[in-house]
Design an enzyme around this catalytic site. Sequence first.
Site, PDB file in Angstrom:
ATOM      1  N   ASP A 105      -5.263 -32.452 -28.761  1.00 21.75           N
ATOM      2  CA  ASP A 105      -4.093 -32.159 -29.343  1.00 21.75           C
ATOM      3  C   ASP A 105      -4.028 -31.321 -30.322  1.00 21.75           C
ATOM      4  O   ASP A 105      -2.974 -30.877 -31.014  1.00 21.75           O
ATOM      5  CB  ASP A 105      -3.429 -33.686 -29.590  1.00 21.75           C
ATOM      6  CG  ASP A 105      -3.243 -34.600 -28.809  1.00 21.75           C
ATOM      7  OD1 ASP A 105      -3.020 -35.615 -28.888  1.00 21.75           O
ATOM      8  OD2 ASP A 105      -3.270 -34.133 -27.388  1.00 21.75           O
ATOM      9  N   LYS A 130       1.119 -41.187 -34.811  1.00 26.70           N
ATOM     10  CA  LYS A 130       1.980 -41.351 -33.662  1.00 26.70           C
ATOM     11  C   LYS A 130       1.380 -42.180 -32.599  1.00 26.70           C
ATOM     12  O   LYS A 130       1.734 -43.224 -32.186  1.00 26.70           O
ATOM     13  CB  LYS A 130       2.556 -39.937 -33.351  1.00 26.70           C
ATOM     14  CG  LYS A 130       3.283 -40.029 -31.905  1.00 26.70           C
ATOM     15  CD  LYS A 130       3.656 -38.813 -31.423  1.00 26.70           C
ATOM     16  CE  LYS A 130       2.702 -37.745 -30.802  1.00 26.70           C
ATOM     17  NZ  LYS A 130       2.647 -38.244 -29.286  1.00 26.70           N
ATOM     18  N   ASN A 131       0.035 -41.669 -32.368  1.00 27.33           N
ATOM     19  CA  ASN A 131      -0.417 -42.383 -31.217  1.00 27.33           C
ATOM     20  C   ASN A 131      -1.128 -43.644 -31.420  1.00 27.33           C
ATOM     21  O   ASN A 131      -1.415 -44.485 -30.411  1.00 27.33           O
ATOM     22  CB  ASN A 131      -1.506 -41.121 -30.559  1.00 27.33           C
ATOM     23  CG  ASN A 131      -0.831 -39.964 -29.969  1.00 27.33           C
ATOM     24  OD1 ASN A 131       0.573 -40.071 -29.770  1.00 27.33           O
ATOM     25  ND2 ASN A 131      -1.505 -39.001 -29.841  1.00 27.33           N
ATOM     26  N   ARG A 165       9.142 -34.533 -32.707  1.00 22.03           N
ATOM     27  CA  ARG A 165       8.681 -35.793 -31.847  1.00 22.03           C
ATOM     28  C   ARG A 165       7.442 -36.446 -32.317  1.00 22.03           C
ATOM     29  O   ARG A 165       7.247 -37.611 -32.348  1.00 22.03           O
ATOM     30  CB  ARG A 165       8.275 -35.622 -30.142  1.00 22.03           C
ATOM     31  CG  ARG A 165       9.506 -35.023 -29.370  1.00 22.03           C
ATOM     32  CD  ARG A 165       9.194 -35.060 -27.879  1.00 22.03           C
ATOM     33  NE  ARG A 165       8.290 -36.344 -27.705  1.00 22.03           N
ATOM     34  CZ  ARG A 165       7.957 -36.595 -26.405  1.00 22.03           C
ATOM     35  NH1 ARG A 165       7.983 -35.323 -25.591  1.00 22.03           N
ATOM     36  NH2 ARG A 165       7.478 -37.484 -25.971  1.00 22.03           N
ATOM     37  N   CYS A 170       4.154 -34.254 -17.445  1.00 18.30           N
ATOM     38  CA  CYS A 170       4.315 -33.543 -18.646  1.00 18.30           C
ATOM     39  C   CYS A 170       3.923 -32.058 -18.334  1.00 18.30           C
ATOM     40  O   CYS A 170       3.316 -31.830 -17.383  1.00 18.30           O
ATOM     41  CB  CYS A 170       3.282 -34.016 -19.710  1.00 18.30           C
ATOM     42  SG  CYS A 170       3.700 -33.036 -21.432  1.00 18.30           S
ATOM     43  N   ILE A 223      -1.502 -42.063 -13.900  1.00 18.03           N
ATOM     44  CA  ILE A 223      -1.706 -43.482 -14.504  1.00 18.03           C
ATOM     45  C   ILE A 223      -2.585 -44.196 -13.622  1.00 18.03           C
ATOM     46  O   ILE A 223      -2.513 -45.526 -13.692  1.00 18.03           O
ATOM     47  CB  ILE A 223      -0.461 -44.246 -15.079  1.00 18.03           C
ATOM     48  CG1 ILE A 223       0.439 -44.489 -13.910  1.00 18.03           C
ATOM     49  CG2 ILE A 223       0.158 -43.357 -15.919  1.00 18.03           C
ATOM     50  CD1 ILE A 223       1.500 -45.442 -14.397  1.00 18.03           C
ATOM     51  N   ARG A 250      -0.264 -35.998 -15.160  1.00  9.32           N
ATOM     52  CA  ARG A 250      -0.746 -37.011 -16.087  1.00  9.32           C
ATOM     53  C   ARG A 250      -0.644 -38.393 -15.188  1.00  9.32           C
ATOM     54  O   ARG A 250       0.376 -39.150 -15.445  1.00  9.32           O
ATOM     55  CB  ARG A 250       0.230 -37.060 -17.398  1.00  9.32           C
ATOM     56  CG  ARG A 250      -0.030 -35.788 -18.173  1.00  9.32           C
ATOM     57  CD  ARG A 250       0.786 -35.718 -19.376  1.00  9.32           C
ATOM     58  NE  ARG A 250       0.136 -36.778 -20.458  1.00  9.32           N
ATOM     59  CZ  ARG A 250       0.586 -36.713 -21.788  1.00  9.32           C
ATOM     60  NH1 ARG A 250       1.420 -36.349 -22.048  1.00  9.32           N
ATOM     61  NH2 ARG A 250      -0.145 -37.534 -22.332  1.00  9.32           N
TER      62      ARG A 250
HETATM   63  C1  EPZ Z   1      -2.931 -39.720 -24.873  1.00  6.44           C
HETATM   64  O1  EPZ Z   1      -2.481 -39.298 -23.855  1.00  6.44           O
HETATM   65  C2  EPZ Z   1      -2.093 -38.957 -26.128  1.00  6.44           C
HETATM   66  N1  EPZ Z   1      -0.717 -39.325 -25.985  1.00  6.44           N
HETATM   67  C3  EPZ Z   1      -2.093 -37.458 -25.825  1.00  6.44           C
HETATM   68  O2  EPZ Z   1      -1.478 -36.802 -26.968  1.00  6.44           O
HETATM   69  C4  EPZ Z   1      -3.477 -36.627 -25.730  1.00  6.44           C
HETATM   70  O3  EPZ Z   1      -3.552 -35.502 -25.443  1.00  6.44           O
HETATM   71  C5  EPZ Z   1      -4.466 -37.818 -24.781  1.00  6.44           C
HETATM   72  O4  EPZ Z   1      -4.237 -39.139 -24.935  1.00  6.44           O
HETATM   73  C6  EPZ Z   1      -5.841 -37.232 -24.956  1.00  6.44           C
HETATM   74  O5  EPZ Z   1      -6.223 -37.505 -26.034  1.00  6.44           O
HETATM   75  C7  EPZ Z   1      -0.578 -40.675 -26.785  1.00  6.44           C
HETATM   76  O6  EPZ Z   1      -1.330 -41.150 -27.184  1.00  6.44           O
HETATM   77  C8  EPZ Z   1       0.782 -41.024 -26.561  1.00  6.44           C
HETATM   78  P1  EPZ Z   1      -5.321 -39.713 -21.352  1.00  6.44           P
HETATM   79  P2  EPZ Z   1      -2.997 -40.123 -22.326  1.00  6.44           P
HETATM   80  O7  EPZ Z   1      -5.095 -40.856 -20.312  1.00  6.44           O
HETATM   81  O8  EPZ Z   1      -3.191 -41.451 -22.600  1.00  6.44           O
HETATM   82  C9  EPZ Z   1      -6.740 -38.224 -17.020  1.00  6.44           C
HETATM   83  C10 EPZ Z   1       0.075 -35.853 -28.130  1.00  6.44           C
HETATM   84  O9  EPZ Z   1       0.319 -34.459 -28.356  1.00  6.44           O
HETATM   85  N2  EPZ Z   1      -6.048 -39.545 -16.609  1.00  6.44           N
HETATM   86  O10 EPZ Z   1      -6.289 -40.074 -22.314  1.00  6.44           O
HETATM   87  O11 EPZ Z   1      -1.837 -39.926 -21.577  1.00  6.44           O
HETATM   88  C11 EPZ Z   1      -5.509 -37.378 -17.489  1.00  6.44           C
HETATM   89  O12 EPZ Z   1      -5.039 -36.721 -16.269  1.00  6.44           O
HETATM   90  C12 EPZ Z   1      -0.141 -36.260 -26.739  1.00  6.44           C
HETATM   91  O13 EPZ Z   1       0.330 -36.683 -29.057  1.00  6.44           O
HETATM   92  C13 EPZ Z   1      -6.336 -39.907 -15.329  1.00  6.44           C
HETATM   93  O14 EPZ Z   1      -7.064 -39.256 -14.440  1.00  6.44           O
HETATM   94  O15 EPZ Z   1      -4.107 -39.129 -22.068  1.00  6.44           O
HETATM   95  C14 EPZ Z   1      -6.333 -36.502 -18.535  1.00  6.44           C
HETATM   96  O16 EPZ Z   1      -7.186 -35.446 -17.843  1.00  6.44           O
HETATM   97  C15 EPZ Z   1      -0.217 -35.170 -25.711  1.00  6.44           C
HETATM   98  N3  EPZ Z   1      -5.971 -41.227 -14.767  1.00  6.44           N
HETATM   99  C16 EPZ Z   1      -7.371 -37.623 -19.081  1.00  6.44           C
HETATM  100  O17 EPZ Z   1      -7.546 -38.629 -18.223  1.00  6.44           O
HETATM  101  C17 EPZ Z   1      -5.284 -41.959 -15.629  1.00  6.44           C
HETATM  102  O18 EPZ Z   1      -4.590 -43.020 -15.251  1.00  6.44           O
HETATM  103  C18 EPZ Z   1      -7.210 -38.066 -20.403  1.00  6.44           C
HETATM  104  O19 EPZ Z   1      -5.776 -38.591 -20.305  1.00  6.44           O
HETATM  105  C19 EPZ Z   1      -5.151 -41.605 -16.964  1.00  6.44           C
HETATM  106  C20 EPZ Z   1      -5.733 -40.360 -17.345  1.00  6.44           C
END
Ligand code: EPZ
Length: 435
Positions: A312, A22-23, A404, A117, A124, A122
């Site tokens: 995850d 998925k990811n 999902r 979420c 960006i 979360r």
């Molecule tokens: C991806 O989310 C995955 N989703 C998530 O999987 C997964 O939990 C996550 O990576 C971590 O592995 C998809 O790939 C669609 P991050 P993402 O940016 O990209 C902080 C599932 O179950 N952060 O790696 O949103 C954030 O708060 C889903 O399949 C910032 O601070 O996660 C977190 O603490 C749930 N600023 C950490 O980084 C930002 O701009 C990791 O988040 C972005 C992130």
Amino acid sequence: MSSYRIVGAKRPHGDVNISGSKNAVLGILAAAMMLDGPCTIENVPDIVDVRAMLEICETLGAKITPVSDGTYEIDPTKINTFEATNVKVKNIRASYYLLGALLTRFRKATMYMPGGCNFGNRPIDLHLKGFQKMGAKGTRATDIRDGIIRIVADELKGTHIFLDVVSVGATINLMLAATKANGVTVIENAAKEPHIVDVANFLNAMGANIKGAGTDTIRVKGVPVLPGGYSYSVIPDQIEAGTYMIAAAVTRGDVTIHNLIPKHMEPLTVKMLEMGYNIEQGDDWIRVSIDDDVELEPTNFKTSPYPGFPTDLQPQATVMLCQARGLSRMHENVWDNRFQYIPELQSMGATISVVEKMALVNGPVHFSGASVNALDLRAGAAMVLAGLAADGVTTVYSANRIDRGYEKILEKLRGIGAEIEHIDDELEHNPSEEE
Ligand code: EPZ
């Protein structure tokens, strides 16, 4: 909305085939929107989030033709808008990859802020700061009005970006924006997940010049054209595979999980061996079993970016820890609040206390069936696993959240002997979920 009804305490045995990641595919579909020619994507899982992303891509003007089961021909050359403001954009988090893709295609991108979420905030900010460093405007928090991001860039320039937090999404989004930028972009402290490597491999197959994906330093040399014209097969889903490994574990079953990449599973395999499970593996399969007289040893998990233990799989592994004799610890180091499912598990008999970002798990516990809610995708999967192990019947509501990220979960679980049915529950309404 729907629910899954499980009659537990069976010992699954047999074989499960893992679907495409998925990811990875959500990033690859967004990347396909940047191409200057068509492509074919294979091993695409038929799950809710992918259907939503395909729909969003079509609203942009991309032509998407299903060729066969899991294979799609994508023609992005007719994309006619840089505005991803279809309401579906709010339903999946990964739609934010379209920021990098549309910025590359049009030097403009407008889209809804991806929703929060329910396991913590979360942000960006890392995505937007990276775009800003590459020359984009409209990336400050104060530029975002009515929940809509509007970014423009006269030119995307290669630059040096250091991610102060390891972020999967920011790594992929900035890789997309750098693919046709002028010059070289270096992304330091990049995330190294298998799905990041898969998106980079897809882009390189379509004409990009990306090196170092899978390490913490990714170098992207901007190219003038992404011709596309090739087929690409998505890697197996690391998290789906881990979920079924844990399904076998929590029920003391004997299951062989096929179509996976054993190396991707190492963060889980090593812990399951520590607990006392038998793990056999070949090129693309892992067999999980346990000897009847073995009492499971407690252990400690710490979630962290790949190659650490994936967040995850945290809820699913916590269910497994409930089967171990003694005190185990689950440290959640990626998300602020990813233990909201614990009360659901406690209603099935789990003895867990949460102290800040650590769950203290006392076992062994024999779960009793109950009515529980899938609070998000992976928490929902954990409830199904607990139901498989429980005495009696478990009903997991908001099953749409599980759908999902898990293709054909009903068929796959029935295929290893689980007694599970899907119930359409018109009475219950749950807001769509963000991931
Ligand atoms: C991806 O989310 C995955 N989703 C998530 O999987 C997964 O939990 C996550 O990576 C971590 O592995 C998809 O790939 C669609 P991050 P993402 O940016 O990209 C902080 C599932 O179950 N952060 O790696 O949103 C954030 O708060 C889903 O399949 C910032 O601070 O996660 C977190 O603490 C749930 N600023 C950490 O980084 C930002 O701009 C990791 O988040 C972005 C992130």
